[in-house]
Design a protein around this motif. Structure first.
Motif, PDB file in Angstrom:
ATOM      1  N   GLY A  80       0.794  -1.215   0.000  1.00 40.21           N
ATOM      2  CA  GLY A  80       0.000   0.000   0.000  1.00 40.21           C
ATOM      3  C   GLY A  80       0.827   1.265   0.000  1.00 40.21           C
ATOM      4  O   GLY A  80       0.324   2.340  -0.338  1.00 40.21           O
ATOM      5  N   SER A 149      -1.421  -4.192  -2.410  1.00 37.44           N
ATOM      6  CA  SER A 149      -1.766  -4.769  -1.105  1.00 37.44           C
ATOM      7  C   SER A 149      -1.637  -6.285  -1.095  1.00 37.44           C
ATOM      8  O   SER A 149      -1.461  -6.891  -0.040  1.00 37.44           O
ATOM      9  N   ASP A 176       5.410  -5.995   6.759  1.00 41.07           N
ATOM     10  CA  ASP A 176       4.157  -5.570   7.377  1.00 41.07           C
ATOM     11  C   ASP A 176       4.292  -5.735   8.880  1.00 41.07           C
ATOM     12  O   ASP A 176       5.337  -6.144   9.379  1.00 41.07           O
TER      13      ASP A 176
END
Length: 484
Positions: A80, A149, A176
């Protein structure tokens, strides 16, 4: 041809590359046939996997002609987010960027995940230099990549290729904040410490080398005190020692370990929470640590997160990070070493020896590979490996080695054991010993230190794989991940 006839920067070789006997390792998109001279003057191959007969791939860019070179705006990004690539192309022409993710992928080692449109290449301004610090922060943006994503977290490489067939590389990480069994930490701070870009015989500098006015390579006394992340990596654009991390990634993903990814600057800046993981894995040469890195890792151990160090010479120098001239955090890296007034940058001379965390610490270089000699073979680490007491694992003590220092205090522990005790000869011919360490902290965390550069390559490097090291590593990670 003798070593005295080679201008290493003209060949695209890293001047100090011979300190790593494994080079960068086999990469699926790069089949180079470069050769380099060892400290003894012998000709040695850079890549472990030879060039295939009849196969001529793209040519590697170099730092003299700068056919194509680039760097990324960040070391690690999350899905993202976006990452910016700053690229110079000489002569100006179109180029493309192929993005690969490192993994096992049926033995291929990587898979292509996207390709840029054809991009217009320009000759960027020359690097700026100040007190040996080289920076390209003023280069124009060439391509912005939005990370989808759905991309998997992991280690990535952007492969830059010009229309006339020259190629260079930019490594980066996609991370992440989700939980996983193991957090893999890529040592980008150490990678940058060794980066001699531009390796042109004039302006490049690392923490180890710089050039004089006659193109001669200078040593640490004249090297940089501060280096910048806003520049390409020298030579083909891949950091020295990066293959060690890739060896672990390929092996661990092949066997399905639940991995999260981050880099050393994420650890420094507090962007990762070690309590989310059963273990932190340091897969490659990880020599340069900041105070926040060490503080975070020690706290993680004390709270029950295990630590796995798969190289040697870990956490040797203390560094500081600071913003770039434009204010971007953690783009300048400083290590004062022994020059000038003030304290040494060696952790052990600041009364915080590496052994206080690792259980062993750096002992010196290993000029030629030696066998690792198994010790305490009845320990669960060696279970089902077939290794017996005193068995020799060929070539497993190489590059650099750690050992236990009896006069240096140990970390608090419930149990501690040395799992290898291996003689080798240093550059002067003196017999020394490498050791592999494991201890259990009062929190229950396990702390393993291989004490050699050769451990990760033994997991998945063609020509270096050792099934006993593979099994021992699985025994360790399975216990940390509660697979046993």
């Amino acid at each position: 041809m003798g070593a005295e006839h080679i201008s290493r920067w003209e060949s695209g070789a890293l001047a100090h590359a011979v300190s790593d006997p494994f080079g960068q390792g086999p990469l699926p998109w790069l089949r180079g046939n470069e050769h380099y001279f060892s400290d003894t003057g012998r000709l040695i191959p850079w890549y472990a996997e030879p060039e295939r007969p009849g196969c001529r791939g793209p040519r590697s860019a170099n730092d003299v002609n700068r056919q194509i070179k680039g760097f990324a705006s960040a070391g690690a990004v999350a899905p993202g987010e976006s990452i910016d690539f700053h690229v110079t192309v000489d002569p100006p022409q179109q180029f493309s960027i192929d993005v690969y993710r490192i993994g096992h992928y049926a033995g291929h080692g990587a898979t292509k995940v996207t390709t840029s449109p054809r991009l217009s290449g320009i000759v960027q301004p020359p690097p700026l230099t100040a007190n040996r610090t080289v920076s390209c922060h003023h280069w124009w943006l060439s391509w912005r990549l939005q990370i989808p994503s759905y991309w998997s977290i992991g280690a990535y490489v952007a492969v830059l290729t010009t229309a006339n067939g020259y190629r260079s590389h930019i490594p980066f990480t996609v991370r992440d904040n989700g939980p996983a069994d193991l957090l893999l930490l890529l040592p980008d701070i150490t990678w940058q410490s060794y980066n001699l870009y531009p390796e042109d015989g004039r302006t490049g500098a690392s923490f180890y080398h710089a050039w004089d006015g006659r193109g001669r390579l200078l040593g640490e006394r004249e090297a940089a005190v501060t280096v910048s992340f806003d520049r390409p990596y020298a030579g083909a654009g891949l950091p020295l020692h990066i293959g060690h991390a890739y060896d672990f990634v390929r092996w661990a993903e092949r066997y399905g370990y639940d991995l999260a990814y981050a880099d050393a600057r994420d650890l420094h800046a507090g962007r990762v929470d070690p309590s989310r993981y059963r273990g932190l894995v340091f897969p490659g040469h990880d020599e340069y640590w900041s105070i926040p890195m060490r503080r975070t890792v020690e706290a993680a151990r004390d709270q029950g997160t295990s630590l796995v160090f798969l190289s040697a010479n870990t956490m040797y120098w203390q560094v500081e990070l600071s913003p770039s001239p434009s204010g971007v955090p953690d783009r300048l890296l400083t290590c004062r070493k022994r020059r000038g007034p003030g304290k040494s940058a060696l952790w052990r001379e600041a009364d915080r020896a590496e052994q206080h965390l690792l259980g062993i610490q750096y002992a010196g270089r290993v000029p030629e590979p030696h066998p690792m000699v198994v010790r305490n073979a009845d320990h669960w680490l060696w279970e089902s490996t077939g290794a017996g007491e005193g068995d020799e694992l060929p070539g497993l003590v190489a590059g650099e080695a750690d050992r236990y220092f009896p006069r240096t205090s140990l970390p608090p522990h419930l149990r501690r054991i040395l799992l290898a005790h291996s003689p080798y000869r240093d550059a002067r011919g003196t017999t020394r010993h490498q050791e592999t360490s494991l201890y259990r902290a009062p929190s229950g965390a396990l702390v393993f230190a291989s004490g050699t550069f050769a451990w990760s390559p033994a997991l998945d490097r063609p020509g270096h794989v050792d099934p006993r090291v593979q099994r021992a590593t699985a025994n360790l990670l399975d216990r940390i991940c509660k697979r046993d």
